[in-house]
Scaffold this motif. Structure first.
Motif, short mmCIF file in Angstrom:
data_model
loop_
_atom_site.label_atom_id
_atom_site.label_comp_id
_atom_site.label_asym_id
_atom_site.label_seq_id
_atom_site.Cartn_x
_atom_site.Cartn_y
_atom_site.Cartn_z
N VAL A 51 6.18 -41.89 -7.36
CA VAL A 51 7.39 -41.09 -7.40
C VAL A 51 8.08 -41.20 -8.76
CG1 VAL A 51 7.77 -41.24 -4.91
CG2 VAL A 51 8.78 -42.97 -6.43
N SER A 52 8.81 -40.14 -9.11
CA SER A 52 9.58 -40.15 -10.35
C SER A 52 10.88 -40.93 -10.20
CB SER A 52 9.91 -38.71 -10.76
OG SER A 52 8.76 -37.94 -10.90
N LEU A 53 11.37 -40.96 -8.97
CA LEU A 53 12.68 -41.54 -8.70
C LEU A 53 12.75 -41.84 -7.21
CD1 LEU A 53 15.60 -42.01 -9.96
CD2 LEU A 53 16.14 -39.71 -9.09
N VAL A 54 13.49 -42.89 -6.85
CA VAL A 54 13.75 -43.18 -5.44
C VAL A 54 15.25 -43.14 -5.22
CG1 VAL A 54 13.58 -44.85 -3.56
CG2 VAL A 54 11.69 -44.61 -5.19
N CYS A 55 15.67 -42.35 -4.24
CA CYS A 55 17.09 -42.24 -3.90
C CYS A 55 17.33 -42.89 -2.54
CB CYS A 55 17.52 -40.78 -3.84
SG CYS A 55 17.54 -39.94 -5.42
N SER A 56 18.41 -43.61 -2.43
CA SER A 56 18.79 -44.23 -1.16
C SER A 56 20.03 -43.54 -0.61
CB SER A 56 19.07 -45.73 -1.36
OG SER A 56 20.13 -45.91 -2.29
N ALA A 78 17.10 -35.07 6.95
CA ALA A 78 18.12 -34.04 7.06
C ALA A 78 19.23 -34.26 6.04
CB ALA A 78 18.71 -34.03 8.48
N ILE A 79 19.63 -35.50 5.85
CA ILE A 79 20.68 -35.81 4.88
C ILE A 79 20.23 -35.46 3.47
CG2 ILE A 79 21.97 -37.71 3.80
CD1 ILE A 79 21.97 -39.05 6.60
N ALA A 80 19.01 -35.83 3.12
CA ALA A 80 18.49 -35.57 1.77
C ALA A 80 18.36 -34.08 1.51
CB ALA A 80 17.15 -36.28 1.58
N MET A 81 17.84 -33.35 2.48
CA MET A 81 17.70 -31.91 2.29
C MET A 81 19.06 -31.24 2.15
SD MET A 81 14.54 -30.68 4.71
CE MET A 81 14.03 -32.06 5.72
N HIS A 82 20.01 -31.69 2.93
CA HIS A 82 21.35 -31.09 2.83
C HIS A 82 22.00 -31.44 1.50
CE1 HIS A 82 25.62 -30.24 3.84
NE2 HIS A 82 25.05 -29.23 4.46
N ALA A 83 21.67 -32.61 0.96
CA ALA A 83 22.18 -32.97 -0.37
C ALA A 83 21.67 -31.97 -1.40
CB ALA A 83 21.76 -34.39 -0.73
N TRP A 84 20.38 -31.58 -1.29
CA TRP A 84 19.84 -30.57 -2.20
C TRP A 84 20.58 -29.24 -1.99
CZ3 TRP A 84 18.09 -25.74 -2.51
CH2 TRP A 84 17.37 -25.36 -3.64
N ILE A 85 20.79 -28.86 -0.75
CA ILE A 85 21.50 -27.62 -0.44
C ILE A 85 22.90 -27.62 -1.05
CG2 ILE A 85 22.58 -26.31 1.44
CD1 ILE A 85 19.58 -25.86 1.26
N GLY A 86 23.60 -28.75 -0.93
CA GLY A 86 24.95 -28.84 -1.46
C GLY A 86 25.00 -28.68 -2.97
N ARG A 87 23.92 -29.02 -3.67
CA ARG A 87 23.90 -28.93 -5.13
C ARG A 87 23.36 -27.59 -5.63
NH1 ARG A 87 23.59 -33.95 -3.50
NH2 ARG A 87 24.09 -35.76 -4.79
N HIS A 88 22.44 -26.98 -4.91
CA HIS A 88 21.71 -25.85 -5.48
C HIS A 88 21.73 -24.55 -4.68
CE1 HIS A 88 20.11 -28.46 -8.57
NE2 HIS A 88 19.60 -29.27 -7.67
N ALA A 89 22.00 -24.59 -3.39
CA ALA A 89 21.93 -23.37 -2.59
C ALA A 89 23.14 -22.48 -2.83
CB ALA A 89 21.83 -23.71 -1.10
N ARG A 90 22.95 -21.18 -2.68
CA ARG A 90 24.05 -20.23 -2.82
C ARG A 90 24.65 -19.98 -1.43
NH1 ARG A 90 22.68 -14.39 -5.07
NH2 ARG A 90 21.80 -14.22 -2.99
N ILE A 91 25.89 -20.35 -1.27
CA ILE A 91 26.59 -20.16 0.00
C ILE A 91 27.54 -18.99 -0.19
CG2 ILE A 91 27.99 -21.22 1.79
CD1 ILE A 91 25.29 -22.61 1.30
N GLU A 92 27.26 -17.88 0.52
CA GLU A 92 28.00 -16.63 0.25
C GLU A 92 29.24 -16.42 1.11
OE1 GLU A 92 25.06 -13.63 0.67
OE2 GLU A 92 24.20 -13.98 -1.31
N GLY A 93 29.32 -17.11 2.22
CA GLY A 93 30.49 -16.89 3.07
C GLY A 93 30.57 -17.89 4.18
#
Length: 224
Positions: free
Chosen positions: A183-188, A205-220
């Motif tokens: 791995v390039s990095l390990v996140c806890s 689920a927590i890790a995927m949502h962390a990605w969503i919170g940083r990169h996903a476009r939330i339109e409404g």
């Protein structure tokens, strides 16, 4: 392409004490003239666990539409002991629209927890971690391990790459030694109680949502 709207959902019906029956009944005629719609579902109703947007659509049409807007992260999970949590990881990956799901190790995995969501995802098998690593390198994708290990960095304060593979180990042992070397990095994930670790499905689920919170476009509100 037809501009007709799908029929409104029928009142919920209750089955054998197990709660409300999901979905909609037969579509009123005339039926929409669109190749995305499945004649069998139009005739008999659609009780699948899909959002209203996809009611009466064929599985192939749903996958094709999802492919136009999948996110840039992949999900990989090690499967050395037929972990029942893998189904839960796959279901969450579908909810957050991961690009692909990668099963590392045994090809067979317990699909019950996926609640058939694997039908709408692209699932790729890798016989070992080296094969996953070679594939990720060819795609120029860093592999980010998620585990509570010495030297790991807090997921909550780490900027996850937009294009990446999130790699999860099995319940209990976590990431294998081989995975840790690649791995390039390990996140806890920050924990504040007495237990050493949390459920693998919950961690994913927590890790995927962390990605969503940083990169996903939330339109409404309530609608991505």
């Amino acid at each position: 392409m037809s501009s007709e709207k799908t029929a409104p959902a029928e009142p919920l019906q209750y089955d054998e004490g197990y709660g409300p029956q999901i979905g909609v009944g037969p579509h009123p005629e005339p039926w929409p003239q669109d190749e995305r719609f499945d004649p069998e579902l139009l005739a008999h109703g659609d009780r699948r666990n899909v959002v209203d947007r996809y009611r009466y659509w064929t599985r192939e049409a749903i996958v094709a539409d999802l492919d136009t807007r999948r996110h840039d992260f992949h999900v990989a999970v090690e499967n050395w002991g037929h972990d029942f949590n893998i189904g839960s990881v796959v279901r969450t990956a579908n909810a957050f629209l991961a690009k692909e799901i990668h099963i590392v190790g045994q090809r067979r995995w317990n699909r019950r927890g996926a609640m058939v969501t694997d039908r709408y995802q692209h699932v790729r098998h890798h016989p070992d971690t080296a094969d996953l690593t070679a594939w990720a390198a060819a795609e120029d994708l860093p592999i980010i391990g998620i585990d509570n290990l010495p030297g790991s960095v807090p997921l909550e304060t780490t900027e996850l790459p937009r294009r990446c593979v999130l790699l999860f180990g099995q319940e209990g042992p976590g990431l294998t030694e081989e995975a840790r070397r690649h791995v390039s990095l390990v996140c806890s994930i920050a924990q504040f109680g007495s237990t050493r670790s949390i459920n693998a499905g919950a961690a994913a689920a927590i890790a995927m949502h962390a990605w969503i919170g940083r990169h996903a476009r939330i339109e409404g509100p309530g609608a991505p």
